[in-house]
Design a protein around this motif. Sequence first.
Motif, PDB file in Angstrom:
ATOM      1  N   PHE A  24      11.566  55.245  18.332  1.00  0.00           N
ATOM      2  CA  PHE A  24      11.161  54.619  19.131  1.00  0.00           C
ATOM      3  C   PHE A  24      10.915  54.644  20.413  1.00  0.00           C
ATOM      4  N   HIS A  25       9.619  54.703  20.842  1.00  0.00           N
ATOM      5  CA  HIS A  25       9.899  55.004  22.425  1.00  0.00           C
ATOM      6  C   HIS A  25      10.320  53.762  23.782  1.00  0.00           C
ATOM      7  N   ILE A  26      11.512  53.907  24.080  1.00  0.00           N
ATOM      8  CA  ILE A  26      11.355  52.275  24.715  1.00  0.00           C
ATOM      9  C   ILE A  26      12.548  52.762  25.889  1.00  0.00           C
ATOM     10  N   GLY A  27      12.286  52.041  26.929  1.00  0.00           N
ATOM     11  CA  GLY A  27      12.985  52.386  27.997  1.00  0.00           C
ATOM     12  C   GLY A  27      13.742  50.855  28.289  1.00  0.00           C
ATOM     13  N   PHE A  28      14.834  50.694  28.836  1.00  0.00           N
ATOM     14  CA  PHE A  28      15.347  49.361  29.684  1.00  0.00           C
ATOM     15  C   PHE A  28      16.005  49.118  30.608  1.00  0.00           C
ATOM     16  N   THR A  29      15.499  47.986  31.583  1.00  0.00           N
ATOM     17  CA  THR A  29      16.025  48.455  33.353  1.00  0.00           C
ATOM     18  C   THR A  29      16.324  47.157  33.376  1.00  0.00           C
ATOM     19  N   ASP A  30      17.297  46.734  34.376  1.00  0.00           N
ATOM     20  CA  ASP A  30      18.135  45.799  34.653  1.00  0.00           C
ATOM     21  C   ASP A  30      17.878  45.332  35.839  1.00  0.00           C
ATOM     22  N   LEU A  31      17.737  44.050  36.392  1.00  0.00           N
ATOM     23  CA  LEU A  31      17.252  43.333  37.434  1.00  0.00           C
ATOM     24  C   LEU A  31      18.585  42.869  38.437  1.00  0.00           C
ATOM     25  N   VAL A  42      18.854  47.956  40.545  1.00  0.00           N
ATOM     26  CA  VAL A  42      17.875  48.087  39.156  1.00  0.00           C
ATOM     27  C   VAL A  42      18.216  49.518  38.420  1.00  0.00           C
ATOM     28  N   VAL A  43      18.429  49.255  37.027  1.00  0.00           N
ATOM     29  CA  VAL A  43      19.784  49.834  36.715  1.00  0.00           C
ATOM     30  C   VAL A  43      18.076  50.365  35.097  1.00  0.00           C
ATOM     31  N   HIS A  44      17.564  52.118  35.689  1.00  0.00           N
ATOM     32  CA  HIS A  44      17.171  51.623  34.225  1.00  0.00           C
ATOM     33  C   HIS A  44      17.696  53.222  33.624  1.00  0.00           C
ATOM     34  N   GLU A 104      22.137  61.640  25.821  1.00  0.00           N
ATOM     35  CA  GLU A 104      21.028  60.749  24.789  1.00  0.00           C
ATOM     36  C   GLU A 104      19.958  60.368  25.994  1.00  0.00           C
ATOM     37  N   THR A 105      20.949  59.921  27.242  1.00  0.00           N
ATOM     38  CA  THR A 105      19.859  58.834  27.818  1.00  0.00           C
ATOM     39  C   THR A 105      19.679  59.595  29.418  1.00  0.00           C
ATOM     40  N   VAL A 106      19.463  58.914  30.240  1.00  0.00           N
ATOM     41  CA  VAL A 106      19.142  59.536  31.751  1.00  0.00           C
ATOM     42  C   VAL A 106      19.045  58.127  32.267  1.00  0.00           C
ATOM     43  N   VAL A 107      19.918  57.825  33.253  1.00  0.00           N
ATOM     44  CA  VAL A 107      20.325  55.716  33.220  1.00  0.00           C
ATOM     45  C   VAL A 107      19.840  56.709  35.340  1.00  0.00           C
ATOM     46  N   GLN A 135       5.225  53.707  24.606  1.00  0.00           N
ATOM     47  CA  GLN A 135       6.379  52.889  25.329  1.00  0.00           C
ATOM     48  C   GLN A 135       6.619  51.864  25.168  1.00  0.00           C
ATOM     49  N   SER A 136       7.561  51.543  25.274  1.00  0.00           N
ATOM     50  CA  SER A 136       7.407  50.196  26.059  1.00  0.00           C
ATOM     51  C   SER A 136       9.234  49.822  26.374  1.00  0.00           C
ATOM     52  N   ASN A 137       8.868  49.022  27.834  1.00  0.00           N
ATOM     53  CA  ASN A 137      10.500  48.646  28.712  1.00  0.00           C
ATOM     54  C   ASN A 137      10.180  47.471  28.285  1.00  0.00           C
ATOM     55  N   THR A 138      11.356  47.441  28.602  1.00  0.00           N
ATOM     56  CA  THR A 138      12.140  46.035  28.157  1.00  0.00           C
ATOM     57  C   THR A 138      12.860  45.932  29.910  1.00  0.00           C
ATOM     58  N   LEU A 139      12.449  44.740  31.024  1.00  0.00           N
ATOM     59  CA  LEU A 139      12.987  43.898  31.562  1.00  0.00           C
ATOM     60  C   LEU A 139      13.841  42.837  31.558  1.00  0.00           C
ATOM     61  N   ASN A 140      15.460  43.236  32.064  1.00  0.00           N
ATOM     62  CA  ASN A 140      16.216  42.329  31.812  1.00  0.00           C
ATOM     63  C   ASN A 140      16.359  41.620  33.247  1.00  0.00           C
TER      64      ASN A 140
END
Length: 162
Positions: A24-31, A42-44, A104-107, A135-140
Motif C-alpha cells: 500500500f502507498h500510504i502516508g500519515f499526517t498529524d495536525l 504538523v508531522v508527516h 523504512e520511514t521519512v518523518v 497513494q492515500s494520505n490520512t490526516l489526523n
Amino acid sequence: MKTLRRAFAGALLACSALAFGHQFHIGFTDLSYNARSASLEVVHTYHTDDVDALLANLYQRQFDLSRPEDEAVLRKYIEKQFWIAGADGKRLPLRWIGLSVGPETVVVYQEVANTALAQAAVIHHAILSDFLADQSNTLNITENGTVRTLSFNRQAQEQPLR
C-alpha cells in the motif's frame, strides 16, 4: 509529547505495512495544537522507498536526505504539495522544522507559529499522490482530546477542516 507519540504510532503503522511487502502507498499526517508553543504542529510520515522513488523520478538521481541540499529538494516538494489555508483563503505560513530518515520511514516536521487550530480552514494534501496513483494520505486532527480523520488521494486533494 503527544505529537511525538502520534508520529511514532504512524511510523509503526507504516512499518507494519512494509512487513507485508509494501503493498500500500500510504502516508500519515498529524495536525494538532501545542499550547506550550502556541503553534499548530504538523508531522508527516511516509515510506522511505516511496520518497526515494519520487525524488529519483523527478530528478533522475539518488538522494541522501541527510545532506542539506537534498533535504531542501524534498522541502520544496512538500511545501508545494501540502498547505493549510485560513478562512480568508490565504495560506498559513508553515515553517519547516526538519526531518528524520530511517530505513523504512521519512518523518517530516512543520509548524505554524502563533496559530490556533481554529484559524485553519482548508487543507491541501497532495504529497506523493501526484506520483503514485494509489497513494492515500490520512490526516489526523487532534482538537481538545478528540481525533478526527480526513482522507486525501489523487481525486480528493483539498478539503475543508470544519
